[in-house]
Design an enzyme around this catalytic site. Structure first.
Site, PDB file in Angstrom:
ATOM      1  CB  ALA A   1      -0.924   0.000   1.215  1.00 42.93           C
TER       2      ALA A   1
ATOM      3  N   GLY B   1       0.532   5.482   0.840  1.00 42.77           N
ATOM      4  CA  GLY B   1      -0.278   6.560   1.386  1.00 42.77           C
ATOM      5  C   GLY B   1       0.402   7.891   1.182  1.00 42.77           C
ATOM      6  N   GLY B   2      -0.201   8.925   1.725  1.00 43.18           N
ATOM      7  CA  GLY B   2       0.350  10.258   1.551  1.00 43.18           C
ATOM      8  C   GLY B   2       1.705  10.433   2.206  1.00 43.18           C
ATOM      9  CG  MET B   3       2.421  11.332   5.943  1.00 44.06           C
ATOM     10  SD  MET B   3       2.050  11.412   7.702  1.00 44.06           S
ATOM     11  CE  MET B   3       3.146  10.198   8.394  1.00 44.06           C
ATOM     12  N   GLY B   4       3.688   7.539   3.523  1.00 43.74           N
ATOM     13  CA  GLY B   4       4.597   6.403   3.492  1.00 43.74           C
ATOM     14  C   GLY B   4       4.122   5.250   2.640  1.00 43.74           C
TER      15      GLY B   4
ATOM     16  CE  LYS C   1       2.101   2.568   8.976  1.00 46.52           C
ATOM     17  NZ  LYS C   1       1.202   3.262   9.959  1.00 46.52           N
TER      18      LYS C   1
ATOM     19  CG  ASP D   1      -6.796   9.864  11.618  1.00 42.04           C
ATOM     20  OD1 ASP D   1      -7.846  10.450  11.267  1.00 42.04           O
ATOM     21  OD2 ASP D   1      -5.902   9.537  10.822  1.00 42.04           O
TER      22      ASP D   1
END
Length: 336
Positions: free
Chosen positions: A21, A23-26, A43, A137
């Site tokens: 996967a 994502g925006g950060m990692g 991650k 979150d």
């Protein structure tokens, strides 16, 4: 650190196998722990995010808070390290898919299935809250659904322990606007009730097929969380479920159900026409964690001081940070 490739070894023991996967950060990789001979999820914070002090603190925060949590309904963090200035987390490899993916595909869940998902989520949240950690979150993308609808809560990157200072400047909060409790939108401290509000948004979305508050921008959604009434639930929603959802979405956190454990006990009393085995009696150890990993951490929307945009007549929560550091949205924010 250059682009990661299959076969890359981190920390002398974690071998990356395949990308799971982004994502925006990692990125999240399927990997193997060569010392303990087990599969793991790794991650890795992207180079750009690693140079951003706030995101770096978030990443380390996740390592600190999540590593101390041990519960079947929480995705476990095993290790943390840095290679050439790039940090990485080694986590439990979870079989399943995010609830966001399920909702994107199926639009709604049956109330029976939703109750199962929520009870597992509550158990994981209660364990975190008991340890003094507020998630801050909770959203479908951070609930990994396994066989028999067992759930593991993941991504504690925005979480905050009772003994920690906030990651952001005064007047700023972090979270995903669509699931952000009104008190967080106003910059107040997170409590267990804040996480339960997000659970209420998830429940609403799961039975209606859309979120209760939608708008063109994240800041407008945050304003709606603070000011707007919850849209009436359709008649297809049972009275007990409607009562729970409306309670969780109270603007005043003191009017909500007090704890995740209390919510779980209440959900356990729900009855359905066909008898079934209590899903929480299933042995979670029976599943083999080898099919998928936790979702990429997707950086949350950052809410900044309200003076960045003209104050409307009604209460104005903080505004939103640069788009370059926002996550890709899990689903369109508009009505479907």
């Amino acid at each position: 650190m250059g682009a990661l490739q299959p076969g890359t070894t981190l920390g002398g023991r974690y071998v990356l196998r395949s990308l799971l996967a982004v994502g925006g950060m990692g990125e999240v990789w399927r990997g193997a722990d060569s010392e303990l001979d087990r599969e793991v999820a790794v991650k890795v914070l992207k180079d750009g995010a690693a140079k951003n002090e706030t995101f770096l603190k978030r990443f380390r925060n996740e390592a600190k808070n999540a590593a101390g949590l041990r519960h079947p309904n929480i995705a476990q963090v095993y290790d943390y390290g840095e290679v050439d200035g790039t940090p990485y987390l080694v986590m439990e490899l979870v079989e399943g898919e995010p609830l966001s993916t399920i909702l994107e595909r199926e639009r709604t869940l049956s109330e029976r299935r939703l109750v199962t998902v929520l009870r597992h989520t509550c158990n994981g949240l209660q364990a975190a809250h008991d340890a003094g950690v507020m998630h801050r979150d909770i959203k479908p993308g951070n609930l990994l659904v396994q066989e028999h609808d067992m759930v593991k809560v993941t991504d504690f990157g925005v979480s905050r322990g009772m003994d920690q200072t906030t990651l952001t400047a005064t007047g700023m909060v972090m979270g995903t606007a669509q699931y952000l409790a009104p008190e967080l939108a106003l910059g107040k401290a997170a409590t267990a009730a804040s996480d339960l509000y997000a659970v209420g948004i998830i429940a609403y979305e799961s039975v209606v097929g859309r979120r209760p508050f939608t708008a063109a921008s994240a800041v407008d959604i945050a304003i709606a969380q603070v000011n707007d009434d919850v849209p009436r639930l359709p008649a297809t929603v049972s009275p007990p479920m409607a009562k729970v959802i409306n309670n969780l979405l109270e603007k005043n956190p003191r009017k909500r159900i007090k704890t995740a454990a209390e919510l779980e006990r209440h959900l356990a009393t729900f009855t359905f026409e066909e008898p079934s085995l209590d899903p929480l009696e299933l042995d979670p150890a029976g599943s083999t964690p080898d099919a998928a990993a936790g979702t990429a951490d997707g950086s949350p929307t950052t809410v900044a001081p309200s003076e960045q945009r003209p104050a409307p007549a009604r209460a104005m929560p903080p505004s939103i940070a640069p788009k370059s550091y926002r996550p890709h949205p899990e689903r369109p924010s508009g009505p479907r």
